[in-house]
Structure formats: structure tokens, C-alpha cells
Design a protein around this motif. Structure first.
Motif, PDB file in Angstrom:
ATOM      1  N   PRO A   9       0.829  -1.211   0.000  1.00 44.44           N
ATOM      2  CA  PRO A   9       0.000   0.000   0.000  1.00 44.44           C
ATOM      3  C   PRO A   9       0.861   1.258   0.000  1.00 44.44           C
ATOM      4  CG  PRO A   9       0.099  -0.924   2.211  1.00 44.44           C
ATOM      5  CD  PRO A   9       0.879  -1.861   1.323  1.00 44.44           C
ATOM      6  N   VAL A  10       0.425   2.258  -0.748  1.00 48.22           N
ATOM      7  CA  VAL A  10       1.107   3.552  -0.779  1.00 48.22           C
ATOM      8  C   VAL A  10       0.075   4.622  -0.438  1.00 48.22           C
ATOM      9  CG1 VAL A  10       2.392   5.205  -2.176  1.00 48.22           C
ATOM     10  CG2 VAL A  10       2.774   2.754  -2.491  1.00 48.22           C
ATOM     11  N   ASP A  11       0.426   5.481   0.506  1.00 47.89           N
ATOM     12  CA  ASP A  11      -0.463   6.530   1.006  1.00 47.89           C
ATOM     13  C   ASP A  11      -0.509   7.673  -0.008  1.00 47.89           C
ATOM     14  OD1 ASP A  11      -1.857   8.419   2.447  1.00 47.89           O
ATOM     15  OD2 ASP A  11      -0.457   8.508   4.130  1.00 47.89           O
ATOM     16  N   ILE A  12      -1.708   7.909  -0.593  1.00 50.39           N
ATOM     17  CA  ILE A  12      -1.866   8.913  -1.652  1.00 50.39           C
ATOM     18  C   ILE A  12      -2.949   9.906  -1.253  1.00 50.39           C
ATOM     19  CG2 ILE A  12      -2.394   9.277  -4.103  1.00 50.39           C
ATOM     20  CD1 ILE A  12       0.103   7.616  -3.752  1.00 50.39           C
ATOM     21  N   LYS A  13      -2.738  11.179  -1.535  1.00 55.06           N
ATOM     22  CA  LYS A  13      -3.762  12.188  -1.305  1.00 55.06           C
ATOM     23  C   LYS A  13      -4.812  12.128  -2.417  1.00 55.06           C
ATOM     24  CE  LYS A  13      -0.832  15.457   1.215  1.00 55.06           C
ATOM     25  NZ  LYS A  13      -0.261  16.822   1.224  1.00 55.06           N
ATOM     26  N   ASP A  14      -6.019  12.567  -2.093  1.00 53.02           N
ATOM     27  CA  ASP A  14      -7.111  12.577  -3.056  1.00 53.02           C
ATOM     28  C   ASP A  14      -6.919  13.730  -4.041  1.00 53.02           C
ATOM     29  OD1 ASP A  14      -9.477  12.005  -4.333  1.00 53.02           O
ATOM     30  OD2 ASP A  14     -10.748  12.989  -2.842  1.00 53.02           O
ATOM     31  N   ALA A  15      -6.611  13.388  -5.281  1.00 53.73           N
ATOM     32  CA  ALA A  15      -6.431  14.372  -6.347  1.00 53.73           C
ATOM     33  C   ALA A  15      -6.725  13.660  -7.664  1.00 53.73           C
ATOM     34  CB  ALA A  15      -5.006  14.928  -6.349  1.00 53.73           C
ATOM     35  N   PRO A  16      -7.125  14.369  -8.715  1.00 58.50           N
ATOM     36  CA  PRO A  16      -7.493  13.723  -9.972  1.00 58.50           C
ATOM     37  C   PRO A  16      -6.392  12.803 -10.500  1.00 58.50           C
ATOM     38  CG  PRO A  16      -8.117  16.028 -10.006  1.00 58.50           C
ATOM     39  CD  PRO A  16      -7.315  15.837  -8.762  1.00 58.50           C
ATOM     40  N   GLY A  17      -6.737  11.542 -10.742  1.00 57.65           N
ATOM     41  CA  GLY A  17      -5.768  10.581 -11.273  1.00 57.65           C
ATOM     42  C   GLY A  17      -4.823  10.025 -10.238  1.00 57.65           C
ATOM     43  N   PHE A  18      -4.865  10.598  -8.997  1.00 57.20           N
ATOM     44  CA  PHE A  18      -3.978  10.160  -7.914  1.00 57.20           C
ATOM     45  C   PHE A  18      -2.522  10.291  -8.383  1.00 57.20           C
ATOM     46  CE2 PHE A  18      -7.934   7.467  -7.752  1.00 57.20           C
ATOM     47  CZ  PHE A  18      -8.638   8.390  -7.014  1.00 57.20           C
ATOM     48  N   VAL A  19      -1.691   9.261  -8.261  1.00 58.46           N
ATOM     49  CA  VAL A  19      -0.314   9.357  -8.757  1.00 58.46           C
ATOM     50  C   VAL A  19      -0.131   8.488  -9.998  1.00 58.46           C
ATOM     51  CG1 VAL A  19       2.105   8.850  -8.278  1.00 58.46           C
ATOM     52  CG2 VAL A  19       0.728   9.985  -6.538  1.00 58.46           C
ATOM     53  N   ALA A  20      -0.548   7.217  -9.914  1.00 57.87           N
ATOM     54  CA  ALA A  20      -0.296   6.281 -11.017  1.00 57.87           C
ATOM     55  C   ALA A  20      -0.850   6.808 -12.332  1.00 57.87           C
ATOM     56  CB  ALA A  20      -0.883   4.914 -10.689  1.00 57.87           C
ATOM     57  N   ASN A  21      -2.128   7.176 -12.338  1.00 60.50           N
ATOM     58  CA  ASN A  21      -2.746   7.599 -13.592  1.00 60.50           C
ATOM     59  C   ASN A  21      -2.489   9.054 -13.930  1.00 60.50           C
ATOM     60  OD1 ASN A  21      -3.831   5.164 -14.549  1.00 60.50           O
ATOM     61  ND2 ASN A  21      -5.469   5.269 -13.053  1.00 60.50           N
ATOM     62  N   ARG A  22      -2.094   9.835 -12.947  1.00 59.18           N
ATOM     63  CA  ARG A  22      -1.666  11.215 -13.227  1.00 59.18           C
ATOM     64  C   ARG A  22      -0.422  11.199 -14.111  1.00 59.18           C
ATOM     65  NH1 ARG A  22      -1.849  15.900  -9.856  1.00 59.18           N
ATOM     66  NH2 ARG A  22      -0.846  17.624 -10.967  1.00 59.18           N
ATOM     67  N   ILE A  23       0.404  10.173 -13.953  1.00 55.04           N
ATOM     68  CA  ILE A  23       1.628  10.037 -14.756  1.00 55.04           C
ATOM     69  C   ILE A  23       1.384   9.178 -15.988  1.00 55.04           C
ATOM     70  CG2 ILE A  23       3.994   9.127 -14.761  1.00 55.04           C
ATOM     71  CD1 ILE A  23       4.033   9.750 -11.709  1.00 55.04           C
ATOM     72  N   LEU A  24       0.701   8.023 -15.782  1.00 55.30           N
ATOM     73  CA  LEU A  24       0.577   7.032 -16.853  1.00 55.30           C
ATOM     74  C   LEU A  24      -0.318   7.476 -18.000  1.00 55.30           C
ATOM     75  CD1 LEU A  24       1.024   4.144 -17.963  1.00 55.30           C
ATOM     76  CD2 LEU A  24      -0.961   3.448 -16.611  1.00 55.30           C
ATOM     77  N   LEU A  25      -1.509   7.979 -17.683  1.00 57.89           N
ATOM     78  CA  LEU A  25      -2.474   8.244 -18.754  1.00 57.89           C
ATOM     79  C   LEU A  25      -2.057   9.359 -19.707  1.00 57.89           C
ATOM     80  CD1 LEU A  25      -5.073   6.804 -19.613  1.00 57.89           C
ATOM     81  CD2 LEU A  25      -4.169   6.107 -17.401  1.00 57.89           C
ATOM     82  N   PRO A  26      -1.449  10.466 -19.232  1.00 58.86           N
ATOM     83  CA  PRO A  26      -0.941  11.434 -20.211  1.00 58.86           C
ATOM     84  C   PRO A  26       0.120  10.837 -21.142  1.00 58.86           C
ATOM     85  CG  PRO A  26      -1.190  12.481 -18.080  1.00 58.86           C
ATOM     86  CD  PRO A  26      -1.410  11.018 -17.857  1.00 58.86           C
ATOM     87  N   MET A  27       0.932   9.891 -20.633  1.00 62.68           N
ATOM     88  CA  MET A  27       1.905   9.227 -21.498  1.00 62.68           C
ATOM     89  C   MET A  27       1.198   8.392 -22.562  1.00 62.68           C
ATOM     90  SD  MET A  27       4.625   6.204 -20.726  1.00 62.68           S
ATOM     91  CE  MET A  27       3.296   5.014 -20.932  1.00 62.68           C
ATOM     92  N   ILE A  28       0.192   7.623 -22.145  1.00 66.34           N
ATOM     93  CA  ILE A  28      -0.574   6.830 -23.111  1.00 66.34           C
ATOM     94  C   ILE A  28      -1.249   7.747 -24.124  1.00 66.34           C
ATOM     95  CG2 ILE A  28      -2.667   5.410 -23.353  1.00 66.34           C
ATOM     96  CD1 ILE A  28      -1.871   3.991 -20.775  1.00 66.34           C
ATOM     97  N   ASN A  29      -1.858   8.832 -23.646  1.00 66.01           N
ATOM     98  CA  ASN A  29      -2.535   9.784 -24.527  1.00 66.01           C
ATOM     99  C   ASN A  29      -1.572  10.375 -25.548  1.00 66.01           C
ATOM    100  OD1 ASN A  29      -5.117  11.202 -25.029  1.00 66.01           O
ATOM    101  ND2 ASN A  29      -4.004  13.034 -24.400  1.00 66.01           N
ATOM    102  N   GLU A  30      -0.339  10.648 -25.103  1.00 62.36           N
ATOM    103  CA  GLU A  30       0.668  11.200 -26.025  1.00 62.36           C
ATOM    104  C   GLU A  30       1.067  10.157 -27.065  1.00 62.36           C
ATOM    105  OE1 GLU A  30       2.331  14.525 -27.453  1.00 62.36           O
ATOM    106  OE2 GLU A  30       1.132  14.403 -25.619  1.00 62.36           O
ATOM    107  N   GLY A  31       1.124   8.883 -26.633  1.00 60.05           N
ATOM    108  CA  GLY A  31       1.389   7.815 -27.595  1.00 60.05           C
ATOM    109  C   GLY A  31       0.305   7.741 -28.659  1.00 60.05           C
ATOM    110  N   ILE A  32      -0.947   7.937 -28.240  1.00 59.82           N
ATOM    111  CA  ILE A  32      -2.062   7.934 -29.203  1.00 59.82           C
ATOM    112  C   ILE A  32      -1.959   9.133 -30.145  1.00 59.82           C
ATOM    113  CG2 ILE A  32      -4.575   7.935 -29.439  1.00 59.82           C
ATOM    114  CD1 ILE A  32      -4.694   6.676 -26.603  1.00 59.82           C
TER     115      ILE A  32
END
Length: 283
Positions: free
Chosen positions: A178-201
């Protein structure tokens, strides 16, 4: 807080994976979905996943049988009434999740924790629709759940410390970190991952390279085990789009604008592996 019985809402890829790891940890699991066919597919996925471990000598047949025996199925939400925690793993849609949380708040015992596996939606807003906001928390597993070690544990603004500790302990019991994350859009994993995927698209959309070539660049150049477009197909393009829309709507920053090709593919029903076609074709 002692957790021994877990309810899981949604028998799809994530829900069935969560049910599997909880049952393998010795917890009693009630897997809920709206129809029996979805539940049967979920149990088949759990069985196939466990069978792969048996074939690799990582699990005995007796352990497989014991794990499956700990999973019961239900199409009646009230059957989750005695669960110590219910983990919601429904579609990445805030209105759907809020409706589920309102219903769970009514049927679950007063001390039960209500957790969500959301990839990006505000835990604070989900907590606010219940009469137990201090007992609401995010528990974001990674896909595929049986293989990936990370769980983002996301506190709503209202989440009690005792609930956070109980959920972190549950994640560890299920073999996760478990990793302690604050409540924010996309949290940490998807805040980083999804813009990368979107840029690949965007790279594909602009004709810079083919899907295979883009993925090869990231695998061989950046040591990623899977390229961004293949990963998008695994996640589901509809889920990818939902997360990008949450980021874009939340920050109002054009860097989070979903690629038009991603929007088109979702409109066409090309959702990745689950539909048989995404950036690649699947049998």
C-alpha cells in the motif's frame, strides 16, 4: 478494525482480480454483479488465473480449490450487508459510483468500510454522498490485480485514520504494497501514466509511426515491459478516455486534452482487448 469478510461490487477484470487476491489471503469474499452471466465470467477468470499458477507449480490444486470455495456469488446487493469492507469496482463513471455508494450505505452494517477501486474519481465526492464519510476510502489496485503489487490507498478529506490503517493492513494481507496517496485527480499512477498513453495515441494520430513502432520505441528505448498502445488496449480505451476526461475537466489544462483518435475509437466501440479490437486486433 478486523476485516474477515470482503464484498466486491463488479465481476469484471478488476473486480474478479480483487476477489481472487482477497480469497487467496484467506478472506471470505462475496462477489456481486447485476447478472449471473457476468458473475460466471468473473469466476471463470479467477479459476483460469489460479490454474495458471498451478501449472507453474506456484499453487497446489488443493489451494486452488480452497480459494475458489471462499468466493460466493450474488446478484442481490443486500447480501453484502454483513461484509466488513465492500470494494466497488464498477465502471469508471462518477454517477454510477455515487449511486452504488448510496445503496451500499443503506444495506451495509454501520461499521463497514466502503472502498472504491476508482482510477481517477474524487474519493471526497463519493464519501459525501454517504452517511459514513469517515469510512470511505480509495483502494486502487493495478491491472492485472493478481500480478501487480501496488495498491494506492487514497484518503478522502473525511477518511478516518483508523480506516486508512485497516485498509493498508488488508492490502498487505492480500500480498500488496500500500502507498499513502492524497485525493487528487488521477492520484499518482494515472496522473503520470495516462498522459503518457494519450501522447502515444497522439503520435499515432499524427502519423509519426505505427502502433507497433510506437510500442517498440517505449519497450526498447525506455525498458517498458509493454508499450503504451498495447497497455491502453489492456486497460480498456473507454477507461483511458474516462480518466483523461477527469484530468482535463479537473485541471482545465490543455495538456490533458484526450486525443481525438481515442475519442473516435471509443465511439466506434473499439475498446481494446475486451471488445476484440483496439490499437491491435484480438481473437
Amino acid at each position: 478494525m478486523n476485516i474477515e469478510q470482503v464484498g466486491v461490487v463488479g465481476a469484471g477484470q478488476m473486480g474478479s482480480g480483487i476477489a481472487q487476491v482477497c480469497a487467496a489471503a484467506g478472506l471470505q469474499v462475496i462477489l456481486f454483479d447485476l447478472n449471473l452471466q457476468a458473475l460466471e465470467r468473473g469466476v471463470a477468470a479467477i479459476s483460469a488465473s489460479l490454474q495458471r499458477l498451478v501449472s507453474k507449480d506456484k499453487l497446489s490444486q488443493a489451494e486452488l480449490d480452497e480459494t475458489l470455495a471462499k468466493v460466493s456469488l450474488s446478484t442481490d446487493l443486500s447480501d453484502l450487508g454483513q461484509a466488513d469492507i465492500v470494494i466497488e469496482a464498477a465502471s469508471e463513471n462518477e454517477q454510477i459510483k455515487q449511486s452504488i455508494f448510496r445503496q451500499l450505505d443503506e444495506v451495509c452494517k454501520p461499521v463497514a468500510i466502503l472502498a472504491t477501486n476508482t482510477s481517477s474519481i474524487s474519493i471526497t465526492r463519493l464519501a459525501a454522498v454517504t452517511n459514513r464519510p469517515g469510512q470511505v476510502i480509495g483502494m486502487h489496485f493495478m491491472n492485472p490485480v493478481p500480478m501487480m503489487k501496488l495498491v494506492e490507498v487514497i484518503r478522502a478529506l473525511q477518511t478516518d485514520d483508523e480506516v486508512f490503517r485497516a485498509v493498508s493492513t488488508l492490502a498487505e494481507r492480500a500480498g500488496k504494497t500500500p502507498v499513502d496517496i492524497k485525493d487528487a485527480p488521477g492520484f499518482v499512477a494515472n496522473r503520470i501514466l495516462l498522459p503518457m498513453i494519450n501522447e502515444g495515441i497522439f503520435c499515432l494520430h499524427e502519423g509519426l509511426a505505427s502502433s507497433e513502432e510506437i510500442d517498440t520505441v517505449m519497450k526498447l528505448g525506455m525498458s517498458h515491459p509493454m508499450g503504451p498502445l498495447a497497455l491502453a488496449d489492456l486497460i480498456g480505451l473507454d477507461t483511458c478516455l474516462s480518466i483523461m476526461e477527469v484530468l482535463y475537466d479537473s485541471f482545465k489544462d490543455p495538456k490533458y486534452r484526450p486525443c481525438p483518435l481515442l475519442v473516435q475509437m471509443v465511439d466506434a466501440g473499439y475498446l481494446g482487448r475486451k471488445s476484440g479490437r483496439g490499437f491491435y486486433h484480438y481473437e
